[in-house]
Design a protein around this motif. Structure first.
Motif, short mmCIF file in Angstrom:
data_model
loop_
_atom_site.label_atom_id
_atom_site.label_comp_id
_atom_site.label_asym_id
_atom_site.label_seq_id
_atom_site.Cartn_x
_atom_site.Cartn_y
_atom_site.Cartn_z
N LEU A 31 0.83 -1.20 0.00
CA LEU A 31 0.00 0.00 0.00
C LEU A 31 0.86 1.25 0.00
O LEU A 31 0.58 2.22 -0.72
N GLU A 32 1.91 1.23 0.79
CA GLU A 32 2.83 2.38 0.84
C GLU A 32 3.49 2.60 -0.52
O GLU A 32 3.57 3.73 -1.00
N ASP A 33 3.96 1.53 -1.15
CA ASP A 33 4.60 1.65 -2.47
C ASP A 33 3.64 2.20 -3.52
O ASP A 33 4.06 2.91 -4.43
N TRP A 34 2.37 1.87 -3.41
CA TRP A 34 1.37 2.33 -4.38
C TRP A 34 0.78 3.68 -4.01
O TRP A 34 -0.08 4.19 -4.71
N GLY A 35 1.19 4.23 -2.87
CA GLY A 35 0.69 5.53 -2.46
C GLY A 35 -0.72 5.51 -1.89
O GLY A 35 -1.41 6.52 -1.88
N VAL A 36 -1.16 4.35 -1.41
CA VAL A 36 -2.50 4.22 -0.83
C VAL A 36 -2.43 4.62 0.64
O VAL A 36 -1.79 3.95 1.43
N ARG A 37 -3.08 5.72 0.95
CA ARG A 37 -3.11 6.17 2.35
C ARG A 37 -4.53 6.07 2.92
O ARG A 37 -4.71 5.66 4.05
N ASP A 42 -8.28 0.19 7.50
CA ASP A 42 -9.36 -0.75 7.22
C ASP A 42 -8.85 -1.96 6.45
O ASP A 42 -9.21 -3.11 6.75
N ILE A 43 -8.01 -1.69 5.46
CA ILE A 43 -7.46 -2.77 4.64
C ILE A 43 -6.62 -3.70 5.49
O ILE A 43 -6.76 -4.93 5.43
N LEU A 44 -5.76 -3.14 6.32
CA LEU A 44 -4.88 -3.96 7.15
C LEU A 44 -5.66 -4.78 8.18
O LEU A 44 -5.32 -5.93 8.46
#
Length: 134
Positions: A31-37, A42-44
């Protein structure tokens, strides 16, 4: 959601307790690599719930599970593949009131935009999707 051209990530985990935090960290890095903040917590949490369910209910001794994290056109899809029998379902409310477990899929249903169970030979894939990139 349609997968985008970016490469998905996947990792196989053995049937052991350390696999749940390892799967969560693997997902966090993706998520961090894809820029998802947005919605990352919730995802985790859903990764924790689905991988825990796989370990407890879906992975026979001597086997493991596959975690796949896919960027989609407007979000993220999480898939947990296992080789166990049975189909996971949200437990009855009366059972949840007295049990120490049985709330994981209820959390997934509340947090994810969509979730379901698909067939796999052997076993199943439990997936959930989150719109968070649009």
């Amino acid at each position: 959601m349609k997968p985008v051209k970016a490469a998905f990530r996947e990792r196989f985990y053995r049937r052991e307790r350390q696999s749940v935090p390892a799967a969560r960290e693997f997902t966090r890095e993706a998520l961090e690599d894809w820029g998802v903040r947005s919605r990352s917590y919730d995802i985790l949490l859903c990764v924790s719930e689905l991988t825990t369910n796989a370990l407890i209910h879906g992975v026979p001794p001597g086997r493991g599970f596959l975690l796949r994290v896919l960027p989609c056109d407007d979000g993220v899809r999480i898939e947990v593949h296992d080789s166990g029998d049975g189909v996971p379902a949200i437990g009855r409310e009366a059972d949840r009131a007295v049990s120490e477990s049985g709330r994981g899929l209820l959390l997934v249903e509340a947090l994810a935009d969509k979730w379901d169970v698909g067939e796999r030979d052997p076993g199943k894939v439990v997936w959930c999707e989150f719109g968070c990139l649009a």
